[in-house]
Design an enzyme around this catalytic site. Structure first.
Site: not given
Ligand code: PLP
Length: 423
Positions: A140, A217, A220, A243, A381
């Protein structure tokens, strides 16, 4: 489990083999009762943000109705109760990921802020020209851009693990990339664009042999499978409440105490200090050191209620149900003429990215919205991941524990409708 969560638990956690009662789960989500363009809402956009069960909504409103006050340092009862609610949530969320200590759980605005915190407070002071950071092509943007910014600030270099055409990591390339120059490896646990579940424990073991810290990270992963940071063996784990059926604007960073203690503060201000004078400031111990200013107190309370709610369902049962749903949904989607699934890893979680021959994903999303179906279209993203497949965008159906096989029938009908419109 908190009283709030117990009230809404669908089936006792003591029976891990009982299947989930999805109708009862759905009944806990007020938003699923609404119509969209005159049709029942079919919500396939949980990877962007999950819907909230009553247990979470009422935990947040209940906090405002009965306990609202600023936390820490307050001598009055409301402040003490608000502090207990905030710190109680920390304890339960830390336990949820099997953190060795509640003090290792730092509240942030979410995964993005957690990663930026590690970049600036942990890595920046250690980094210089010649050093390298490694991430994968399926990250992401929140696990790419903070490292790019850090490289610009320090003269370090960002290296990228390629992915295969099934959307899996090229593990041989990873092995070659983990050289002595690497000061951190950032890797996504579950890809939001492709659904790939990465073998993070194996990757952490490999990095550990070479003395390379790993940030995972988990945005998900945390809502869909049991996460155990000790079993994974990572150095940092980042996740977001929204999420996980919790509120927006709150998330967490986990890191071992010794790491947190050695880190610089991220932001300065109130809450993160022990003593301030113009001669110098002494910082509070972690996690307070990284929580400058009045935090999102109600958000933390809602986050705590969300993990209680997930624990009430049982993460293993959630994972088993979603795996069955993913398999059934994939099979149904493949009956749509011209549909191609992007991301076909052997280990996948509830994300199905797809294209329809000759039809732009934005058109798909806009048209099926009129069938009541909410999906996401675009690059999710994760532009480099999507670009690997020579695509500007995909359509993405992502699953939550409230989705059903029947909802896939609605999606398939809607997609066939799109096909007909385009001839
Ligand atoms: N990492 C992953 C795999 C994501 O799917 C997302 C959000 O879609 C993020 C990071 C970023 O999360 P946040 O916008 O809650 O900071």
């Amino acid at each position: 489990m908190s009283e709030d969560a117990a009230q809404y638990a669908v089936t006792p956690v003591t029976d891990p083999d009982a299947p989930l009662d999805v109708a009862a789960i759905r009944a806990q989500f007020p938003i699923l009762e609404r119509q969209v363009h005159g049709k029942p809402l079919v919500y396939f956009d949980t990877a962007a943000s999950a819907q909230r069960p009553r247990a979470v909504i009422e935990a947040v409103s209940g906090f405002y109705e009965t306990k609202n006050a600023n936390i820490h340092r307050g001598v009055h009862l409301l402040s003490q109760e608000a502090t207990d609610a905030y710190e109680g949530a920390r304890t339960r969320i830390a336990k949820f990921i099997n953190a060795p200590s509640r003090d290792e759980l730092v509240f942030t605005r979410g995964t993005t802020e957690s990663i930026n915190l590690v970049a600036q407070a942990y890595l920046r002071p250690k980094l210089g020209p010649g050093d390298e950071i490694v991430v994968s092509r399926m990250e992401h943007h929140s696990n790419i851009v903070p490292w790019q910014m850090l490289c610009e600030q320090t003269g370090a270099t960002l290296k990228v693990i390629p992915i295969t055409d099934t959307g899996e990591l090229d593990l041989d390339a990873l092995d070659d990339l983990l050289t002595p120059n690497v000061k951190l490896l950032g890797i996504v646990h579950v890809s939001n664009a492709l659904g790939t579940v990465n073998p993070v424990a194996e990757i952490c073991a490999l990095a550990r042999e070479r003395g390379i810290p790993v940030l995972v990270d988990g945005a998900q992963a945390a809502p869909h499978q049991r996460v155990d940071v000790q079993a994974i063996g990572c150095d940092f784990y980042c996740f977001s409440a929204h999420k996980m059926y919790g509120p927006t604007g709150i998330g967490a960073l986990w890191a071992p105490m010794a790491t947190l203690e050695a880190m610089e503060p991220y932001q300065g201000g109130g809450e993160m200090i022990r003593k301030v004078s113009f001669e110098g400031t002494e910082y509070a111990p972690p996690p307070g050191k990284f929580e400058a200013g009045t935090p999102n107190i109600a958000g933390a309370v809602g986050f705590g209620a969300a993990v209680d709610w997930l624990e009430g369902l049982g993460l293993d049962r959630v994972a088993a149900y979603e795996a069955r749903l993913l398999a059934a949904g994939t099979e149904k989607l493949l009956t749509v003429p011209g549909l191609r699934i992007v991301g076909t890893a052997k280990r996948k979680a509830g994300v199905i990215s797809f294209t329809l021959d000759g039809i732009h994903p934005h058109d798909i999303g806009t048209i099926i919205d009129h069938y009541g179906v909410a999906i996401r279209t675009g690059h999710h993203c994760a532009m480099p991941a999507i670009a690997h497949f020579n695509l500007p965008a995909t359509a993405r159906a992502s699953l939550g524990v409230y989705n059903t096989v029947e909802e896939f029938d609605v999606l398939v009908d809607a997609l066939n409708g799109v096909r007909e419109m385009f001839g």
